[in-house]
Design a protein around this motif. Structure first.
Motif, PDB file in Angstrom:
ATOM      1  N   ILE A  85       0.833  -1.253  -0.058  1.00 10.31           N
ATOM      2  CA  ILE A  85      -0.034   0.006   0.054  1.00 10.31           C
ATOM      3  C   ILE A  85       1.026   1.178  -0.262  1.00 10.31           C
ATOM      4  CG2 ILE A  85      -1.643   1.485   1.378  1.00 10.31           C
ATOM      5  CD1 ILE A  85      -2.865  -1.298   2.130  1.00 10.31           C
ATOM      6  N   GLU A  86       1.946   1.186   0.869  1.00 12.25           N
ATOM      7  CA  GLU A  86       2.766   2.351   0.939  1.00 12.25           C
ATOM      8  C   GLU A  86       3.566   2.568  -0.392  1.00 12.25           C
ATOM      9  OE1 GLU A  86       5.104   2.294   4.830  1.00 12.25           O
ATOM     10  OE2 GLU A  86       3.686   0.681   4.996  1.00 12.25           O
ATOM     11  N   GLU A  87       4.008   1.312  -0.845  1.00 16.39           N
ATOM     12  CA  GLU A  87       4.608   1.392  -2.134  1.00 16.39           C
ATOM     13  C   GLU A  87       3.799   1.999  -3.373  1.00 16.39           C
ATOM     14  OE1 GLU A  87       6.031  -2.472  -2.999  1.00 16.39           O
ATOM     15  OE2 GLU A  87       7.454  -2.627  -1.141  1.00 16.39           O
ATOM     16  N   GLN A  88       2.845   1.411  -3.473  1.00 18.53           N
ATOM     17  CA  GLN A  88       1.691   1.906  -4.749  1.00 18.53           C
ATOM     18  C   GLN A  88       1.728   3.505  -4.357  1.00 18.53           C
ATOM     19  OE1 GLN A  88       0.424   0.160  -7.158  1.00 18.53           O
ATOM     20  NE2 GLN A  88      -0.255   2.289  -7.575  1.00 18.53           N
ATOM     21  N   ALA A  89       1.368   3.977  -3.249  1.00 18.09           N
ATOM     22  CA  ALA A  89       1.190   5.626  -2.851  1.00 18.09           C
ATOM     23  C   ALA A  89       2.446   6.245  -3.309  1.00 18.09           C
ATOM     24  CB  ALA A  89       0.826   5.764  -1.468  1.00 18.09           C
ATOM     25  N   MET A  90       3.685   5.683  -3.019  1.00 18.63           N
ATOM     26  CA  MET A  90       4.861   6.251  -3.606  1.00 18.63           C
ATOM     27  C   MET A  90       5.262   6.348  -5.155  1.00 18.63           C
ATOM     28  SD  MET A  90       7.411   4.801  -0.382  1.00 18.63           S
ATOM     29  CE  MET A  90       8.904   5.882  -0.698  1.00 18.63           C
ATOM     30  N   ILE A  91       4.720   5.356  -5.665  1.00 22.02           N
ATOM     31  CA  ILE A  91       4.507   5.096  -7.095  1.00 22.02           C
ATOM     32  C   ILE A  91       3.929   6.178  -7.674  1.00 22.02           C
ATOM     33  CG2 ILE A  91       3.951   3.756  -9.095  1.00 22.02           C
ATOM     34  CD1 ILE A  91       4.710   1.356  -7.504  1.00 22.02           C
ATOM     35  N   ALA A  98      -2.042   6.886   3.197  1.00 20.81           N
ATOM     36  CA  ALA A  98      -2.290   5.610   3.141  1.00 20.81           C
ATOM     37  C   ALA A  98      -2.576   4.906   4.293  1.00 20.81           C
ATOM     38  CB  ALA A  98      -1.452   4.976   2.166  1.00 20.81           C
ATOM     39  N   VAL A  99      -1.501   5.085   5.434  1.00 20.72           N
ATOM     40  CA  VAL A  99      -1.212   4.162   6.241  1.00 20.72           C
ATOM     41  C   VAL A  99      -2.011   4.827   7.706  1.00 20.72           C
ATOM     42  CG1 VAL A  99       0.231   3.301   8.137  1.00 20.72           C
ATOM     43  CG2 VAL A  99       1.159   3.638   5.711  1.00 20.72           C
ATOM     44  N   LEU A 100      -2.090   5.953   7.950  1.00 22.03           N
ATOM     45  CA  LEU A 100      -2.875   6.369   8.934  1.00 22.03           C
ATOM     46  C   LEU A 100      -4.491   6.230   8.811  1.00 22.03           C
ATOM     47  CD1 LEU A 100      -0.926   9.624  10.042  1.00 22.03           C
ATOM     48  CD2 LEU A 100      -0.701   7.185  10.882  1.00 22.03           C
ATOM     49  N   PRO A 101      -4.934   6.579   7.742  1.00 17.29           N
ATOM     50  CA  PRO A 101      -6.315   6.303   7.778  1.00 17.29           C
ATOM     51  C   PRO A 101      -6.794   4.664   7.995  1.00 17.29           C
ATOM     52  CG  PRO A 101      -5.623   7.600   5.729  1.00 17.29           C
ATOM     53  CD  PRO A 101      -4.405   7.350   6.455  1.00 17.29           C
ATOM     54  N   LEU A 102      -6.029   3.758   7.451  1.00 17.81           N
ATOM     55  CA  LEU A 102      -6.174   2.865   8.008  1.00 17.81           C
ATOM     56  C   LEU A 102      -6.135   2.209   9.151  1.00 17.81           C
ATOM     57  CD1 LEU A 102      -4.453   0.890   4.938  1.00 17.81           C
ATOM     58  CD2 LEU A 102      -6.965   1.290   5.199  1.00 17.81           C
ATOM     59  N   SER A 103      -5.328   3.105  10.106  1.00 17.84           N
ATOM     60  CA  SER A 103      -5.027   2.788  11.427  1.00 17.84           C
ATOM     61  C   SER A 103      -5.874   3.660  12.392  1.00 17.84           C
ATOM     62  CB  SER A 103      -3.519   3.150  11.746  1.00 17.84           C
ATOM     63  OG  SER A 103      -2.624   2.360  11.092  1.00 17.84           O
ATOM     64  N   LEU A 104      -7.076   4.071  11.751  1.00 20.03           N
ATOM     65  CA  LEU A 104      -7.904   5.091  12.522  1.00 20.03           C
ATOM     66  C   LEU A 104      -8.457   4.436  13.871  1.00 20.03           C
ATOM     67  CD1 LEU A 104      -9.310   7.851  12.661  1.00 20.03           C
ATOM     68  CD2 LEU A 104     -11.404   6.732  11.498  1.00 20.03           C
ATOM     69  N   PRO A 105      -8.719   3.081  13.972  1.00 21.22           N
ATOM     70  CA  PRO A 105      -9.201   2.697  15.151  1.00 21.22           C
ATOM     71  C   PRO A 105      -8.173   2.533  16.396  1.00 21.22           C
ATOM     72  CG  PRO A 105      -9.941   1.166  13.437  1.00 21.22           C
ATOM     73  CD  PRO A 105      -8.897   1.887  12.705  1.00 21.22           C
ATOM     74  N   GLY A 106      -6.768   2.416  16.045  1.00 21.38           N
ATOM     75  CA  GLY A 106      -5.873   2.482  16.710  1.00 21.38           C
ATOM     76  C   GLY A 106      -5.612   3.837  17.413  1.00 21.38           C
ATOM     77  N   LEU A 107      -5.533   4.850  16.262  1.00 21.72           N
ATOM     78  CA  LEU A 107      -5.364   6.200  16.663  1.00 21.72           C
ATOM     79  C   LEU A 107      -6.472   6.822  17.792  1.00 21.72           C
ATOM     80  CD1 LEU A 107      -4.331   7.749  13.292  1.00 21.72           C
ATOM     81  CD2 LEU A 107      -2.797   6.820  15.123  1.00 21.72           C
ATOM     82  N   LEU A 108      -7.572   6.258  17.493  1.00 18.24           N
ATOM     83  CA  LEU A 108      -8.816   6.721  18.368  1.00 18.24           C
ATOM     84  C   LEU A 108      -8.871   6.025  19.886  1.00 18.24           C
ATOM     85  CD1 LEU A 108     -12.106   6.591  15.898  1.00 18.24           C
ATOM     86  CD2 LEU A 108     -11.009   8.330  17.168  1.00 18.24           C
TER      87      LEU A 108
END
Length: 288
Positions: free
Chosen positions: A179-185, A197-207
């Motif tokens: 996912i990160e590699e695709q975003a960097m591409i 890409a990473v932080l939106p997918l980690s929203l439950p953890g951040l909350l």
């Protein structure tokens, strides 16, 4: 046969609803008790207990607002709320600012060193606060932060960052590198890929980190009692008992009003994000 199945199904539902009802009443009862205690007259709280027909779970006399009025008019409760919110917001910001990069770096670190460092960071959270009491007191004194809210902002992250870092590691490990590699591409930098890409997918953890950190700040007592002595600079956890417990005299009505007003927003916050909060703990525990 059909009748037996129907009875069995209804019996199972009855047991389920009974258990749910019991747990619901168990969870609601503290709030109900705080509410009726905050609104009861003093004669209903104290003198009424000696009456033969007195029922403590209901209003035996008409309710009153005197305890709530006393809380707001004769104490610095609003100032304590502001102090608590200020400290909580600052500690949440520091925890996220340090914990997110640390967790991401450890999660992406290959080999066993990443896991060992993550476990080591988590173990620091398990150190009893009483063991750190003297060195923290010395540090606060040297920095000249005694009787200042900044002392709490300095100390609280020392036990929120380790746990939250370990928790977020589980989420970052569960996110595929692709996912990160695709975003960097697509043209993003490493930082941009993390943010987009990473932080939106980690929203439950951040909350989970935000709720856990703010709740801990709200209820922490020992360090707040030690480092803050001026009443106007106190947080809710220490200001309320200091003002409403005087020797052997307890202002129960005002105490319960303060506890109710403080706990209801936190309870609402937990319920609004309950699914994400549970996913945050389970995801961090399983994946980490």
């Amino acid at each position: 046969m059909l009748r037996r199945r129907t009875l069995k199904r209804w019996g199972g539902r009855g047991v389920l609803y009974s258990v749910v009802t019991a747990f619901t009443l168990f969870a609601i009862f503290p709030f109900y008790w705080m509410l009726i205690t905050a609104l009861k007259q003093n004669k209903d709280l104290y003198v009424g207990a000696t009456r033969a027909n007195h029922i403590p779970l209901i209003f035996n006399d008409p309710p009153t607002w005197q305890h709530i009025a006393y809380l707001f008019n004769h104490t610095l409760y609003l100032q304590w709320l502001l102090n608590t919110f200020f400290v909580g917001a600052a500690v949440v910001g520091i925890t996220l600012l340090v914990g997110v990069p640390a967790a991401y770096s450890l999660a992406r670190m290959s080999g066993r060193w990443g896991e060992k460092l993550g476990i080591g960071i988590f173990l620091t959270y398990l150190v009893p606060p009483t063991l750190l009491f003297i060195p923290f007191a010395r540090l606060v004194s040297v920095l000249g932060l005694y009787d200042s809210l900044w002392s709490l902002i300095l100390i609280y992250p020392t036990f929120t960052i380790p746990f939250c870092t370990w928790l977020l590691m589980g989420f970052f490990k569960s996110i595929p590198h692709e996912i990160e590699e695709q975003a960097m591409i697509d043209g993003y930098s490493r930082l941009g890929a993390i943010i987009k890409a990473v932080l939106p997918l980690s929203l439950p953890g951040l909350l989970t980190v935000v709720i856990f950190t703010f709740t801990l700040v709200t209820q922490e007592f020992v360090y707040a009692l030690t480092f803050i002595s001026t009443v106007s600079k106190m947080t809710v956890s220490i200001g309320v008992p200091v003002a409403l417990v005087r020797g052997d005299t307890f202002y129960w009505g005002s105490l319960m009003a303060a506890a109710l007003i403080t706990s209801v927003p936190i309870a609402i916050l937990y319920n609004l994000f309950l699914d994400r909060f549970i996913a945050g703990f389970l995801g961090g525990a399983v994946k980490g």
